[in-house]
Write a protein that holds these residues in place. Structure first.
Motif, PDB file in Angstrom:
ATOM      1  N   ARG A 320      -9.025  -5.354  -9.998  1.00 45.59           N
ATOM      2  CA  ARG A 320     -10.213  -4.515 -10.023  1.00 45.59           C
ATOM      3  C   ARG A 320     -10.373  -3.878  -8.651  1.00 45.59           C
ATOM      4  NH1 ARG A 320     -14.877  -8.436 -12.093  1.00 45.59           N
ATOM      5  NH2 ARG A 320     -16.158  -6.556 -11.759  1.00 45.59           N
ATOM      6  N   ALA A 321     -10.483  -2.564  -8.601  1.00 44.90           N
ATOM      7  CA  ALA A 321     -10.599  -1.786  -7.360  1.00 44.90           C
ATOM      8  C   ALA A 321      -9.328  -1.832  -6.530  1.00 44.90           C
ATOM      9  CB  ALA A 321     -11.787  -2.267  -6.524  1.00 44.90           C
ATOM     10  N   ALA A 322      -8.215  -2.290  -7.112  1.00 46.45           N
ATOM     11  CA  ALA A 322      -7.003  -2.473  -6.314  1.00 46.45           C
ATOM     12  C   ALA A 322      -5.748  -2.253  -7.149  1.00 46.45           C
ATOM     13  CB  ALA A 322      -6.977  -3.870  -5.713  1.00 46.45           C
ATOM     14  N   LEU A 323      -4.714  -1.759  -6.488  1.00 47.26           N
ATOM     15  CA  LEU A 323      -3.351  -1.781  -7.007  1.00 47.26           C
ATOM     16  C   LEU A 323      -2.618  -2.914  -6.304  1.00 47.26           C
ATOM     17  CD1 LEU A 323      -2.391   2.027  -6.999  1.00 47.26           C
ATOM     18  CD2 LEU A 323      -3.371   0.659  -8.863  1.00 47.26           C
ATOM     19  N   VAL A 324      -1.764  -3.634  -7.040  1.00 40.02           N
ATOM     20  CA  VAL A 324      -1.131  -4.836  -6.504  1.00 40.02           C
ATOM     21  C   VAL A 324       0.387  -4.728  -6.650  1.00 40.02           C
ATOM     22  CG1 VAL A 324      -1.100  -7.356  -6.534  1.00 40.02           C
ATOM     23  CG2 VAL A 324      -3.169  -6.127  -7.226  1.00 40.02           C
ATOM     24  N   PRO A 325       1.059  -4.175  -5.649  1.00 38.79           N
ATOM     25  CA  PRO A 325       2.513  -4.089  -5.697  1.00 38.79           C
ATOM     26  C   PRO A 325       3.167  -5.430  -5.408  1.00 38.79           C
ATOM     27  CG  PRO A 325       1.719  -3.267  -3.609  1.00 38.79           C
ATOM     28  CD  PRO A 325       0.496  -3.592  -4.426  1.00 38.79           C
ATOM     29  N   GLU A 326       4.475  -5.491  -5.626  1.00 43.16           N
ATOM     30  CA  GLU A 326       5.247  -6.651  -5.212  1.00 43.16           C
ATOM     31  C   GLU A 326       5.310  -6.693  -3.684  1.00 43.16           C
ATOM     32  OE1 GLU A 326       6.441  -8.979  -7.256  1.00 43.16           O
ATOM     33  OE2 GLU A 326       5.486  -7.878  -8.900  1.00 43.16           O
ATOM     34  N   ASP A 327       5.678  -7.844  -3.165  1.00 47.62           N
ATOM     35  CA  ASP A 327       5.840  -7.999  -1.722  1.00 47.62           C
ATOM     36  C   ASP A 327       7.180  -7.392  -1.314  1.00 47.62           C
ATOM     37  OD1 ASP A 327       5.540  -8.727   0.891  1.00 47.62           O
ATOM     38  OD2 ASP A 327       5.865 -10.874   0.571  1.00 47.62           O
ATOM     39  N   ASP A 328       7.249  -6.082  -1.462  1.00 46.41           N
ATOM     40  CA  ASP A 328       8.493  -5.337  -1.290  1.00 46.41           C
ATOM     41  C   ASP A 328       8.138  -3.940  -0.791  1.00 46.41           C
ATOM     42  OD1 ASP A 328      11.481  -4.746  -2.159  1.00 46.41           O
ATOM     43  OD2 ASP A 328      10.254  -3.160  -3.050  1.00 46.41           O
TER      44      ASP A 328
END
Length: 397
Positions: A320-328
Protein backbone atom coordinates in the motif's frame (compact mmCIF):
# COMPACT_ATOMS: atom_id res chain seq x y z
CA UNK A 1 14.49 6.02 29.89
CA UNK A 2 18.26 5.73 29.47
CA UNK A 3 19.97 6.21 26.10
CA UNK A 4 23.43 6.67 24.62
CA UNK A 5 21.98 9.01 21.97
CA UNK A 6 19.44 11.80 21.82
CA UNK A 7 19.01 15.13 20.10
CA UNK A 8 20.88 17.16 18.90
CA UNK A 9 22.23 13.84 17.55
CA UNK A 10 19.85 13.10 14.69
CA UNK A 11 18.95 9.46 14.03
CA UNK A 12 16.06 7.04 14.28
CA UNK A 13 16.67 6.24 17.95
CA UNK A 14 16.47 9.93 18.91
CA UNK A 15 13.27 10.30 16.89
CA UNK A 16 11.73 7.20 18.47
CA UNK A 17 12.53 8.35 22.00
CA UNK A 18 11.17 11.83 21.36
CA UNK A 19 7.97 10.49 19.80
CA UNK A 20 7.20 8.02 22.59
CA UNK A 21 8.04 10.51 25.34
CA UNK A 22 5.72 13.11 23.86
CA UNK A 23 2.86 10.67 23.32
CA UNK A 24 3.23 8.96 26.70
CA UNK A 25 3.18 12.36 28.40
CA UNK A 26 -0.04 13.09 26.54
CA UNK A 27 -1.49 9.93 28.06
CA UNK A 28 -0.64 11.17 31.55
CA UNK A 29 2.66 9.32 32.10
CA UNK A 30 5.83 11.04 33.31
CA UNK A 31 8.97 10.04 31.41
CA UNK A 32 12.45 11.14 32.48
CA UNK A 33 15.34 10.61 30.05
CA UNK A 34 19.01 10.13 30.92
CA UNK A 35 21.16 11.01 27.88
CA UNK A 36 24.61 12.41 27.01
CA UNK A 37 25.59 16.04 26.91
CA UNK A 38 26.72 17.21 23.46
CA UNK A 39 28.98 20.11 22.49
CA UNK A 40 26.08 21.63 20.55
CA UNK A 41 23.29 23.08 22.65
CA UNK A 42 19.80 21.64 22.57
CA UNK A 43 16.52 22.94 23.99
CA UNK A 44 15.58 20.32 26.59
CA UNK A 45 12.55 19.96 28.78
CA UNK A 46 12.79 19.66 32.53
CA UNK A 47 12.64 15.87 32.42
CA UNK A 48 15.83 15.36 30.38
CA UNK A 49 18.88 14.63 32.56
CA UNK A 50 22.09 15.31 30.63
CA UNK A 51 25.22 13.41 31.67
CA UNK A 52 28.77 14.69 31.05
CA UNK A 53 30.29 12.79 28.14
CA UNK A 54 33.45 12.32 26.11
CA UNK A 55 33.99 11.91 22.38
CA UNK A 56 33.84 8.46 20.80
CA UNK A 57 37.00 7.54 18.83
CA UNK A 58 36.44 7.40 15.07
CA UNK A 59 32.83 8.59 15.50
CA UNK A 60 32.47 12.39 15.58
CA UNK A 61 28.66 12.28 15.80
CA UNK A 62 28.30 10.34 19.05
CA UNK A 63 29.27 10.84 22.68
CA UNK A 64 30.00 8.39 25.50
CA UNK A 65 28.47 9.14 28.89
CA UNK A 66 31.01 9.09 31.71
CA UNK A 67 30.31 6.07 33.97
CA UNK A 68 31.20 7.97 37.13
CA UNK A 69 28.73 10.73 36.31
CA UNK A 70 26.05 8.11 35.66
CA UNK A 71 26.67 6.43 39.03
CA UNK A 72 26.42 9.80 40.71
CA UNK A 73 22.86 10.16 39.37
CA UNK A 74 21.47 7.23 41.33
CA UNK A 75 20.97 8.92 44.72
CA UNK A 76 19.03 11.74 43.06
CA UNK A 77 16.74 9.27 41.30
CA UNK A 78 15.51 7.71 44.53
CA UNK A 79 12.17 8.96 45.69
CA UNK A 80 10.99 10.05 42.23
CA UNK A 81 8.38 7.31 42.16
CA UNK A 82 9.54 5.49 39.05
CA UNK A 83 7.75 2.29 38.03
CA UNK A 84 10.04 0.94 35.30
CA UNK A 85 13.41 1.55 33.59
CA UNK A 86 13.44 1.56 29.80
CA UNK A 87 16.89 1.18 28.19
CA UNK A 88 17.15 2.42 24.61
CA UNK A 89 20.69 1.48 23.52
CA UNK A 90 23.11 -1.39 24.26
CA UNK A 91 26.28 0.47 25.19
CA UNK A 92 26.96 2.51 28.34
CA UNK A 93 23.21 3.10 28.70
CA UNK A 94 22.51 -0.63 28.92
CA UNK A 95 24.82 -1.14 31.89
CA UNK A 96 23.65 2.09 33.51
CA UNK A 97 20.02 1.08 33.07
CA UNK A 98 20.62 -2.30 34.69
CA UNK A 99 22.39 -0.63 37.61
CA UNK A 100 19.63 1.95 38.03
CA UNK A 101 16.91 -0.70 37.88
CA UNK A 102 18.72 -2.89 40.40
CA UNK A 103 19.45 0.09 42.65
CA UNK A 104 15.81 1.18 42.65
CA UNK A 105 14.34 -2.34 42.68
CA UNK A 106 12.49 -1.79 39.40
CA UNK A 107 11.73 -3.97 36.37
CA UNK A 108 13.62 -3.17 33.19
CA UNK A 109 12.87 -3.32 29.49
CA UNK A 110 15.03 -2.53 26.48
CA UNK A 111 14.22 -1.53 22.91
CA UNK A 112 16.30 -3.31 20.27
CA UNK A 113 16.56 -0.51 17.73
CA UNK A 114 19.52 -1.56 15.59
CA UNK A 115 20.29 -4.71 13.61
CA UNK A 116 23.87 -4.96 14.83
CA UNK A 117 24.61 -8.22 13.05
CA UNK A 118 24.62 -6.31 9.73
CA UNK A 119 25.99 -3.09 11.18
CA UNK A 120 29.12 -3.44 13.28
CA UNK A 121 31.51 -4.77 10.62
CA UNK A 122 31.10 -1.51 8.66
CA UNK A 123 32.77 0.29 11.55
CA UNK A 124 35.41 -2.33 12.42
CA UNK A 125 36.57 -3.22 8.90
CA UNK A 126 39.79 -4.89 10.04
CA UNK A 127 37.80 -7.71 11.70
CA UNK A 128 36.26 -10.54 9.61
CA UNK A 129 32.52 -10.16 9.08
CA UNK A 130 31.86 -13.60 10.52
CA UNK A 131 33.63 -12.68 13.74
CA UNK A 132 31.70 -9.42 14.13
CA UNK A 133 28.39 -11.15 13.41
CA UNK A 134 29.15 -13.81 16.01
CA UNK A 135 30.11 -11.21 18.60
CA UNK A 136 27.01 -9.12 17.95
CA UNK A 137 24.73 -12.15 18.29
CA UNK A 138 26.36 -13.24 21.54
CA UNK A 139 26.26 -9.73 23.00
CA UNK A 140 22.64 -9.26 21.97
CA UNK A 141 21.60 -12.59 23.50
CA UNK A 142 23.38 -11.84 26.76
CA UNK A 143 22.05 -8.31 27.12
CA UNK A 144 18.49 -9.08 26.05
CA UNK A 145 18.16 -12.02 28.42
CA UNK A 146 19.06 -9.70 31.31
CA UNK A 147 15.86 -7.74 30.71
CA UNK A 148 12.37 -8.43 32.00
CA UNK A 149 11.06 -7.83 28.47
CA UNK A 150 12.09 -6.41 25.10
CA UNK A 151 10.45 -3.97 22.73
CA UNK A 152 11.21 -4.68 19.07
CA UNK A 153 10.11 -2.48 16.16
CA UNK A 154 9.19 -5.31 13.76
CA UNK A 155 8.24 -8.95 13.56
CA UNK A 156 11.42 -9.66 11.57
CA UNK A 157 13.58 -8.40 14.43
CA UNK A 158 11.59 -10.45 16.95
CA UNK A 159 12.15 -13.59 14.89
CA UNK A 160 15.86 -12.88 14.46
CA UNK A 161 16.37 -12.35 18.20
CA UNK A 162 14.50 -15.56 18.97
CA UNK A 163 16.94 -17.27 16.63
CA UNK A 164 19.82 -15.86 18.70
CA UNK A 165 18.41 -17.56 21.78
CA UNK A 166 16.63 -14.59 23.36
CA UNK A 167 13.94 -16.01 25.65
CA UNK A 168 12.41 -13.01 27.42
CA UNK A 169 8.96 -11.76 26.34
CA UNK A 170 9.12 -9.54 23.24
CA UNK A 171 6.57 -6.86 22.37
CA UNK A 172 6.42 -5.78 18.71
CA UNK A 173 5.83 -2.02 18.95
CA UNK A 174 7.13 0.14 16.10
CA UNK A 175 7.65 3.84 16.52
CA UNK A 176 4.51 5.69 15.48
CA UNK A 177 4.15 8.71 13.25
CA UNK A 178 3.00 12.00 14.81
CA UNK A 179 0.48 12.68 12.04
CA UNK A 180 0.08 16.39 12.83
CA UNK A 181 3.76 16.95 12.02
CA UNK A 182 3.38 15.56 8.51
CA UNK A 183 0.66 17.74 7.08
CA UNK A 184 2.55 20.68 5.59
CA UNK A 185 5.46 21.19 3.25
CA UNK A 186 5.94 23.15 0.04
CA UNK A 187 7.61 21.14 -2.71
CA UNK A 188 7.65 24.06 -5.14
CA UNK A 189 9.55 26.19 -2.64
CA UNK A 190 12.15 23.45 -2.16
CA UNK A 191 12.69 23.11 -5.90
CA UNK A 192 13.05 26.88 -6.29
CA UNK A 193 15.61 27.07 -3.46
CA UNK A 194 17.76 24.40 -5.07
CA UNK A 195 17.27 25.32 -8.72
CA UNK A 196 15.35 22.16 -9.60
CA UNK A 197 12.99 22.53 -12.55
CA UNK A 198 9.35 21.93 -11.68
CA UNK A 199 9.04 19.06 -14.17
CA UNK A 200 12.37 17.36 -13.39
CA UNK A 201 11.83 13.81 -12.05
CA UNK A 202 13.12 13.72 -8.48
CA UNK A 203 13.90 10.70 -6.34
CA UNK A 204 14.54 11.16 -2.62
CA UNK A 205 16.47 9.40 0.13
CA UNK A 206 16.19 10.71 3.71
CA UNK A 207 18.27 9.34 6.56
CA UNK A 208 21.78 8.90 7.87
CA UNK A 209 24.39 8.66 5.16
CA UNK A 210 25.85 5.53 6.70
CA UNK A 211 27.36 2.40 5.21
CA UNK A 212 24.62 0.10 6.49
CA UNK A 213 21.92 2.17 4.74
CA UNK A 214 22.97 0.72 1.35
CA UNK A 215 22.86 4.10 -0.41
CA UNK A 216 25.50 2.95 -2.86
CA UNK A 217 22.89 0.52 -4.18
CA UNK A 218 20.60 3.50 -4.88
CA UNK A 219 23.39 5.30 -6.75
CA UNK A 220 23.93 2.27 -8.97
CA UNK A 221 20.17 2.06 -9.51
CA UNK A 222 20.20 5.73 -10.49
CA UNK A 223 22.78 4.97 -13.16
CA UNK A 224 20.38 2.45 -14.69
CA UNK A 225 17.37 4.76 -14.35
CA UNK A 226 19.23 7.53 -16.14
CA UNK A 227 19.39 5.39 -19.27
CA UNK A 228 15.60 5.79 -19.58
CA UNK A 229 15.14 9.09 -17.71
CA UNK A 230 18.25 11.19 -18.50
CA UNK A 231 17.36 14.18 -16.31
CA UNK A 232 16.42 12.17 -13.20
CA UNK A 233 17.68 13.65 -9.93
CA UNK A 234 18.41 11.78 -6.70
CA UNK A 235 18.28 14.07 -3.66
CA UNK A 236 20.04 12.78 -0.53
CA UNK A 237 18.95 14.47 2.70
CA UNK A 238 21.18 13.56 5.60
CA UNK A 239 24.77 13.32 6.77
CA UNK A 240 26.96 10.64 8.20
CA UNK A 241 30.21 8.67 8.07
CA UNK A 242 29.72 7.35 4.52
CA UNK A 243 29.26 10.79 2.94
CA UNK A 244 32.76 11.18 1.51
CA UNK A 245 32.80 7.69 0.05
CA UNK A 246 29.35 8.21 -1.43
CA UNK A 247 30.43 11.46 -3.09
CA UNK A 248 33.39 9.63 -4.61
CA UNK A 249 31.08 6.92 -5.94
CA UNK A 250 28.77 9.52 -7.48
CA UNK A 251 31.65 11.37 -9.12
CA UNK A 252 33.37 8.19 -10.24
CA UNK A 253 30.25 7.06 -12.10
CA UNK A 254 29.74 10.44 -13.74
CA UNK A 255 26.52 11.11 -11.84
CA UNK A 256 27.36 14.46 -10.22
CA UNK A 257 24.73 16.21 -12.33
CA UNK A 258 22.09 13.73 -11.21
CA UNK A 259 22.67 13.76 -7.44
CA UNK A 260 22.00 16.57 -4.97
CA UNK A 261 23.32 16.39 -1.39
CA UNK A 262 21.39 18.72 0.92
CA UNK A 263 22.58 17.59 4.39
CA UNK A 264 20.35 17.51 7.45
CA UNK A 265 17.11 19.46 7.11
CA UNK A 266 14.85 20.92 9.78
CA UNK A 267 12.14 18.35 10.45
CA UNK A 268 9.54 21.07 10.99
CA UNK A 269 10.19 22.97 7.78
CA UNK A 270 12.76 22.25 5.10
CA UNK A 271 12.46 18.47 5.41
CA UNK A 272 8.71 18.60 4.80
CA UNK A 273 9.34 20.76 1.72
CA UNK A 274 11.91 18.23 0.53
CA UNK A 275 9.50 15.31 0.84
CA UNK A 276 6.78 17.23 -1.00
CA UNK A 277 9.17 18.01 -3.85
CA UNK A 278 9.86 14.34 -4.60
CA UNK A 279 8.16 12.18 -7.20
CA UNK A 280 9.24 9.02 -5.38
CA UNK A 281 11.00 8.01 -2.18
CA UNK A 282 13.64 5.28 -2.65
CA UNK A 283 15.01 3.01 0.06
CA UNK A 284 17.10 -0.17 0.01
CA UNK A 285 18.56 -0.62 3.51
CA UNK A 286 19.08 -4.23 4.52
CA UNK A 287 19.54 -3.49 8.23
CA UNK A 288 16.43 -1.54 9.27
CA UNK A 289 14.56 -2.69 12.33
CA UNK A 290 11.65 -0.54 11.12
CA UNK A 291 12.16 2.23 8.55
CA UNK A 292 10.40 5.32 9.90
CA UNK A 293 11.27 7.43 6.86
CA UNK A 294 9.06 5.20 4.71
CA UNK A 295 6.07 6.14 6.84
CA UNK A 296 7.05 9.81 6.78
CA UNK A 297 7.14 9.81 2.99
CA UNK A 298 3.80 8.00 2.76
CA UNK A 299 2.20 10.41 5.25
CA UNK A 300 3.12 13.28 2.93
CA UNK A 301 1.77 11.53 -0.14
CA UNK A 302 5.11 10.52 -1.67
CA UNK A 303 5.04 7.13 -3.45
CA UNK A 304 7.65 4.71 -2.11
CA UNK A 305 9.91 2.28 -3.94
CA UNK A 306 11.59 0.03 -1.37
CA UNK A 307 12.90 -3.44 -0.88
CA UNK A 308 11.20 -5.53 1.82
CA UNK A 309 14.12 -6.64 3.98
CA UNK A 310 14.07 -6.97 7.78
CA UNK A 311 11.95 -4.24 9.40
CA UNK A 312 10.85 -2.60 6.16
CA UNK A 313 8.93 -5.78 5.38
CA UNK A 314 6.21 -4.92 7.89
CA UNK A 315 5.70 -1.48 6.32
CA UNK A 316 5.87 -2.17 2.58
CA UNK A 317 4.80 -5.81 2.64
CA UNK A 318 1.09 -4.95 2.17
CA UNK A 319 2.09 -3.00 -0.97
CA UNK A 320 0.00 0.00 0.00
CA UNK A 321 1.48 3.35 -1.12
CA UNK A 322 4.58 1.45 -2.27
CA UNK A 323 6.16 -0.58 -5.04
CA UNK A 324 8.31 -3.45 -3.75
CA UNK A 325 11.05 -4.62 -6.11
CA UNK A 326 13.44 -7.49 -5.49
CA UNK A 327 16.71 -6.74 -3.74
CA UNK A 328 18.30 -6.38 -7.15
CA UNK A 329 19.54 -3.24 -8.91
CA UNK A 330 17.99 -4.05 -12.27
CA UNK A 331 14.56 -4.87 -10.85
CA UNK A 332 14.64 -1.83 -8.57
CA UNK A 333 15.51 0.45 -11.51
CA UNK A 334 12.70 -1.08 -13.56
CA UNK A 335 10.17 -0.23 -10.85
CA UNK A 336 11.48 3.33 -10.54
CA UNK A 337 11.30 3.91 -14.30
CA UNK A 338 7.76 2.51 -14.40
CA UNK A 339 6.66 4.81 -11.56
CA UNK A 340 8.24 7.92 -13.03
CA UNK A 341 6.58 7.21 -16.37
CA UNK A 342 3.06 6.67 -15.01
CA UNK A 343 1.40 9.72 -13.49
CA UNK A 344 -1.75 7.74 -12.71
CA UNK A 345 0.20 5.15 -10.71
CA UNK A 346 1.99 7.89 -8.76
CA UNK A 347 -1.33 9.52 -7.95
CA UNK A 348 -2.87 6.24 -6.75
CA UNK A 349 0.05 5.41 -4.48
CA UNK A 350 0.20 8.97 -3.16
CA UNK A 351 -3.49 8.86 -2.25
CA UNK A 352 -3.06 5.57 -0.37
CA UNK A 353 -0.27 6.89 1.85
CA UNK A 354 -1.94 9.09 4.48
CA UNK A 355 -4.75 6.61 5.19
CA UNK A 356 -2.30 3.74 5.53
CA UNK A 357 0.04 5.67 7.81
CA UNK A 358 -2.88 6.59 10.09
CA UNK A 359 -2.79 2.93 11.16
CA UNK A 360 0.74 3.62 12.46
CA UNK A 361 -0.13 6.76 14.43
CA UNK A 362 2.10 7.72 17.34
CA UNK A 363 -0.82 7.88 19.75
CA UNK A 364 -1.99 4.33 19.03
CA UNK A 365 1.49 2.88 19.39
CA UNK A 366 2.18 4.82 22.59
CA UNK A 367 -0.93 3.21 24.08
CA UNK A 368 0.54 -0.18 23.15
CA UNK A 369 3.80 0.78 24.85
CA UNK A 370 1.97 1.81 28.01
CA UNK A 371 0.13 -1.52 28.00
CA UNK A 372 3.44 -3.36 27.64
CA UNK A 373 4.83 -1.43 30.61
CA UNK A 374 1.82 -2.43 32.69
CA UNK A 375 2.33 -6.10 31.76
CA UNK A 376 6.01 -6.00 32.74
CA UNK A 377 5.31 -4.20 36.01
CA UNK A 378 2.54 -6.64 36.91
CA UNK A 379 4.77 -9.64 36.15
CA UNK A 380 7.57 -8.20 38.27
CA UNK A 381 5.22 -7.70 41.20
CA UNK A 382 3.66 -11.14 41.07
CA UNK A 383 6.55 -13.40 40.17
CA UNK A 384 10.16 -13.82 39.24
CA UNK A 385 10.82 -12.22 35.87
CA UNK A 386 13.88 -13.00 33.72
CA UNK A 387 16.01 -10.24 35.24
CA UNK A 388 15.45 -11.51 38.77
CA UNK A 389 15.95 -15.09 37.65
CA UNK A 390 19.28 -13.99 36.17
CA UNK A 391 20.29 -12.53 39.53
CA UNK A 392 19.34 -15.87 41.12
CA UNK A 393 21.32 -17.81 38.51
CA UNK A 394 18.28 -19.51 36.94
CA UNK A 395 17.70 -17.44 33.78
CA UNK A 396 18.28 -18.85 30.32
CA UNK A 397 21.79 -18.19 29.00
Amino acid sequence: MVSDVYFPRVNGVSTSIQTFRRELAGLGHEVDLVAPQYPASCADDGRTLRVPSRRVPFDPEDRMMKPGALRALLPGLRGRGYDIVHVQTPFVAHHAGVQIADGLGLPRVETYHTFFEEYLFHYVPFMPKSVMRGLSRRLSRTQCNRMDALVVPSSAMRDRLAGYGVRVPMHVIPTGIPMAQFAGGDGTAFRLRHGIAGNRPMLLYVGRVAFEKNIGFLVRVLERVRESVPDVLLTIAGEGPALDRLRKLVNGRGLAGNVLFVGYLDRNGALLDCYRAADAFVFASRTETQGLVLLEAMALGVPVVSTAVMGTRDIVGPRRAALVPEDDEEDFARHVVALLGDAGLRARLAAQGPAYVAEWSAGALARRMAAAYRDVIASARTGMGPARAAAAGTAPS
